[in-house]
Scaffold this motif. Structure first.
Motif, PDB file in Angstrom:
ATOM      1  N   LYS A   8      36.077  39.178  25.322  1.00  0.00           N
ATOM      2  CA  LYS A   8      37.528  39.334  25.170  1.00  0.00           C
ATOM      3  C   LYS A   8      37.867  39.978  23.842  1.00  0.00           C
ATOM      4  O   LYS A   8      38.694  40.902  23.766  1.00  0.00           O
ATOM      5  CB  LYS A   8      38.214  37.981  25.296  1.00  0.00           C
ATOM      6  N   GLU A  15      42.873  39.854  30.169  1.00  0.00           N
ATOM      7  CA  GLU A  15      42.847  38.559  30.859  1.00  0.00           C
ATOM      8  C   GLU A  15      42.617  38.748  32.353  1.00  0.00           C
ATOM      9  O   GLU A  15      41.845  38.033  32.996  1.00  0.00           O
ATOM     10  CB  GLU A  15      44.154  37.804  30.608  1.00  0.00           C
ATOM     11  N   LYS A  57      39.257  37.445  34.418  1.00  0.00           N
ATOM     12  CA  LYS A  57      39.397  36.489  35.514  1.00  0.00           C
ATOM     13  C   LYS A  57      38.978  37.100  36.838  1.00  0.00           C
ATOM     14  O   LYS A  57      38.375  36.443  37.684  1.00  0.00           O
ATOM     15  CB  LYS A  57      40.847  36.004  35.588  1.00  0.00           C
ATOM     16  N   ASN A 115      34.360  36.525  34.655  1.00  0.00           N
ATOM     17  CA  ASN A 115      33.724  36.419  33.342  1.00  0.00           C
ATOM     18  C   ASN A 115      32.226  36.696  33.414  1.00  0.00           C
ATOM     19  O   ASN A 115      31.395  35.988  32.826  1.00  0.00           O
ATOM     20  CB  ASN A 115      33.968  35.039  32.719  1.00  0.00           C
ATOM     21  N   MET A 159      48.975  35.763  37.227  1.00  0.00           N
ATOM     22  CA  MET A 159      47.670  35.172  36.970  1.00  0.00           C
ATOM     23  C   MET A 159      47.236  34.225  38.075  1.00  0.00           C
ATOM     24  O   MET A 159      46.045  34.039  38.326  1.00  0.00           O
ATOM     25  CB  MET A 159      47.684  34.431  35.623  1.00  0.00           C
TER      26      MET A 159
END
Length: 340
Positions: A5, A19, A23, A27, A48
């Motif tokens: 990240k 992000e 996701k 990862n 999300m």
């Protein structure tokens, strides 16, 4: 994962897209996340929870794959796997030949390109070396810099266009204002010209009235002298009242005896302001002048207004309102001063 990240953020990617990429790829490393960002840079970032659901599905699929691999290893240890069984290392798009490490990346490619023909492949995607990572990072930075530069150029062009529109609108307003001012100047000049012409006519009318009054007084003096000296009235010469006698049948008022069918009047208010002009029949009473003036301005009352003359100096009483303009000696023209 925190290192991936931070690396992506240091490369200048949007935090929301970082992000989303982490996701969406479960990862699984820096390379899948970068591939996801590049392949979906033209798409808007989804909520999300949708990404989490997709990730959960991918994780379930991954667990199933792990379980299948464990079962395959168990079968292999027990001698139950065929000798010619081959393990799939990647997923290949048969339409364009691209190879993807997992199903999620293949699905993203399908959404972006519209391709729908995929197959398992034994080709293994090797991880990037440090040199390849550096080259990829440089490529990504150059691409982001080009994108920012293109966006800056577009914004500058848009700002320039807006400025041109604003200037054009300002020029149009200024032009309209100048045209209005020019029209007002022409209108004012025309009004001054009309006022000057009316004043000239009024002065001419006053001069004519003075001459008429002089002639009438001369005729009257000649007549009286002829009567005193016993001379015939018809032999009076009004051009030389000292030796002549006025002609017979002439009126005492002189001009009033002439046949003027209309009388032109200029009426000025004693309080100032614009003069009013009108033409009335010579037989009209003075009250008709009061009614005309009352119709032009609300400050004049027919029952209280009074009239007067400066040349010759004369004031008209209320009893004169019933007399005609000819009887009052106002023909053929006169200037009246009205007091409300």
């Amino acid at each position: 994962m925190a290192g991936d990240k931070d690396t992506l953020l240091a490369m200048g990617f949007d935090p929301a897209r970082v992000e989303w990429a982490l996701k969406a790829t479960g990862n699984r490393g820096l390379q899948p996340a970068m591939d996801h960002i590049l392949e979906n840079e033209s798409k808007s970032v989804p909520k999300m929870e949708n990404v989490s659901a997709s990730t959960a599905s991918a994780a379930t699929d991954a667990m199933d794959v792990d379980e299948d691999e464990e079962d395959a290893e168990a079968l292999h240890s027990l001698g139950g796997v065929a000798a010619n069984a081959v393990e799939a290392k990647s997923i290949k798009c048969t339409e364009c030949g691209k190879i993807f490490k997992n199903t999620d990346l293949a699905n993203f490619h399908a959404e972006k390109s519209g391709h729908d023909q995929f197959e398992e492949s034994t080709e293994e995607i090797k991880p990037l070396t440090e040199e390849e990572k550096k080259e990829r990072l440089d490529e990504l930075r150059a691409k982001m810099a080009e994108k920012r530069s293109r966006k800056a150029i577009e914004e500058a062009a848009e700002q320039k266009a807006n400025e041109q529109l604003r200037r054009k609108a300002g020029k149009d307003i200024h032009k309209v204002r100048e045209e209005l001012q020019a029209k007002e100047a022409i209108k004012e000049a025309q009004q001054k010209k009309r006022d000057k012409l009316e004043d000239a006519k009024a002065r001419a009318a006053v001069k004519a009235q003075i001459e008429a009054d002089k002639k009438a007084r001369a005729e009257k003096a000649a007549r009286e002298k002829a009567l005193r000296e016993g001379l015939p009235i018809e032999n009076v010469d009004v051009s030389n009242p000292a030796t002549a006698v006025p002609q017979s049948g002439s009126s005492i008022s002189g001009v009033a005896g002439k046949d003027f069918k209309e009388t032109r009047l200029q009426i000025r208010m004693s309080t100032g302001g614009q003069p009013y002009t009108t033409s009335l029949p010579s037989d009209s009473p003075l009250s008709a002048v009061a009614e005309f003036l009352a119709a032009q301005t609300l400050t004049v009352n027919v029952d209280t207004v009074t009239f007067a003359q400066h040349f010759p100096r004369k004031s008209f009483s209320r009893t004169d309102f019933s007399k005609s303009l000819r009887e009052l000696g106002l023909t053929p023209s006169a200037v009246l001063i009205a007091t409300p």
